[in-house]
Design an enzyme around this catalytic site. Structure first.
Site, short mmCIF file in Angstrom:
data_model
loop_
_atom_site.label_atom_id
_atom_site.label_comp_id
_atom_site.label_asym_id
_atom_site.label_seq_id
_atom_site.Cartn_x
_atom_site.Cartn_y
_atom_site.Cartn_z
N GLU A 159 23.31 -31.85 14.91
CA GLU A 159 23.21 -33.22 15.51
C GLU A 159 22.20 -33.41 16.59
OE1 GLU A 159 24.35 -36.32 18.68
OE2 GLU A 159 24.16 -34.36 18.84
N HIS A 281 23.75 -31.05 28.57
CA HIS A 281 22.70 -30.10 27.85
C HIS A 281 22.25 -28.91 28.79
CE1 HIS A 281 21.44 -33.07 24.50
NE2 HIS A 281 22.74 -32.80 24.47
ZN LIG Z 1 24.07 -33.69 23.04
#
Ligand SMILES: [Zn+2]
Length: 311
Positions: A159, A281
């Protein structure tokens, strides 16, 4: 959740509360144990630790994550399969799990991405959605839920590199198979440490039927006494692949790199002027990067929406 490319103006749209009542008793969705969800997150953390610190596409921690989730579902009696695809010179994997029974011409799907970025273990993004739908799946079996509709789960690969796994899955379906899927609910980041309570805006360019899913998710939060706002996640997560196939979509989200406003802090608690997820992230997206209350509420809303949609 992928990197934000264009700031979604619709984030400004306020959903506020709905007037809908709590679930009818007949729906009887189970209260999902946040401790069980957190135990799954601990497993993802351990998998990352044992595999170079991440669970990213093309890295050993990703396939280890697939195999672990699959083992839990196989033990519970789901029919599972691993779909492979190629992206960026590496093999990616989706895990698909079908709950036995229900009308095969009326399929309700729940999904979330199982890959992390390479920078860290990806516990909020998206261990949370992955672990929550896993626990909801296990509770279907534990409570002997017998839905009228057929229920299928998907854990998507790659993803973070552009919705590669979910797109490969949707593209693999025939027109007839796509038409059997009546709803797709996506869960990507549901335990942000400075949480917001966002529901995907079903009216904003989404296929017909998406508003009903939005309202069901809102009703779930309302039954918990939690106010929501609508958000346009746009192309930032895997529901987009289903929306392109004209399948109604919905989902919940507790926020990523964007900043919580004063009004949102007044409504939801937490810290104004700070990101919903300061470790978005990053290597610090660990099991310490989770708000257990948000994780718990979202897991309960997932169960509520599934029971209401598939019954
Ligand atoms: Zn992400």
């Amino acid at each position: 959740m992928r990197i934000l490319i264009a700031l979604a103006a619709a984030l400004m749209a306020t959903g506020a509360t709905t007037a809908q009542a709590a679930a009818p008793a007949a729906l009887a969705a189970p209260n999902i144990s946040v401790a069980n969800v957190q135990a799954h997150l601990n497993q993802f953390q351990s998998i990352a630790r044992a595999n170079g610190g991440n669970r990213a596409h093309g890295r050993p921690g990703y396939l280890a994550s697939v195999n672990w989730v699959k083992s839990k579902l196989d033990a519970a009696g789901f029919t599972t399969r691993v779909q492979s695809f190629t992206y960026g010179g590496a093999t990616g994997y989706n895990l698909i799990a079908d709950y036995p029974g229900g009308d095969a011409n009326n399929v309700i799907m729940l999904g979330g991405h199982l890959d992390s970025v390479t920078a860290g273990p990806g516990i909020n993004d998206n261990g949370t959605g992955s672990a929550s739908i896993l626990e909801v799946a296990l509770q279907m079996k534990a409570t002997n839920f017998q839905p009228t509709k057929h229920v299928r789960f998907g854990w998507w690969g790659a993803e973070e590199l552009g919705l590669r796994g979910s797109t490969a899955y949707v593209n693999s379906l025939s027109t007839t198979e796509k038409s059997r899927i009546k709803a797709y609910l996506n869960f990507d980041m549901t335990g942000s440490p400075n949480p917001g309570y966002f529901v995907y805006n079903g009216a904003d360019g989404q296929p017909t039927g998406s508003v009903a899913l939005q309202q069901r998710l809102q009703a779930g939060f309302t039954s918990l006494g939690v106010q929501t706002e609508l958000t346009n996640v746009g192309g930032r997560s895997d529901h987009a692949a289903f929306a392109r196939a004209n399948i109604p979509t919905g989902g919940t989200f507790t926020g990523a790199e964007q900043t919580k406003t004063s009004a949102q802090a007044a409504k939801w608690g937490g810290t104004a002027g700070q990101a919903f997820d300061r470790c978005y992230h990053r290597s610090c997206d660990t099991t310490s990067n989770i708000n257990a209350t948000a994780l718990d509420r979202n897991a309960d809303v997932i169960a509520y929406a599934l029971w209401a949609t598939a019954s």
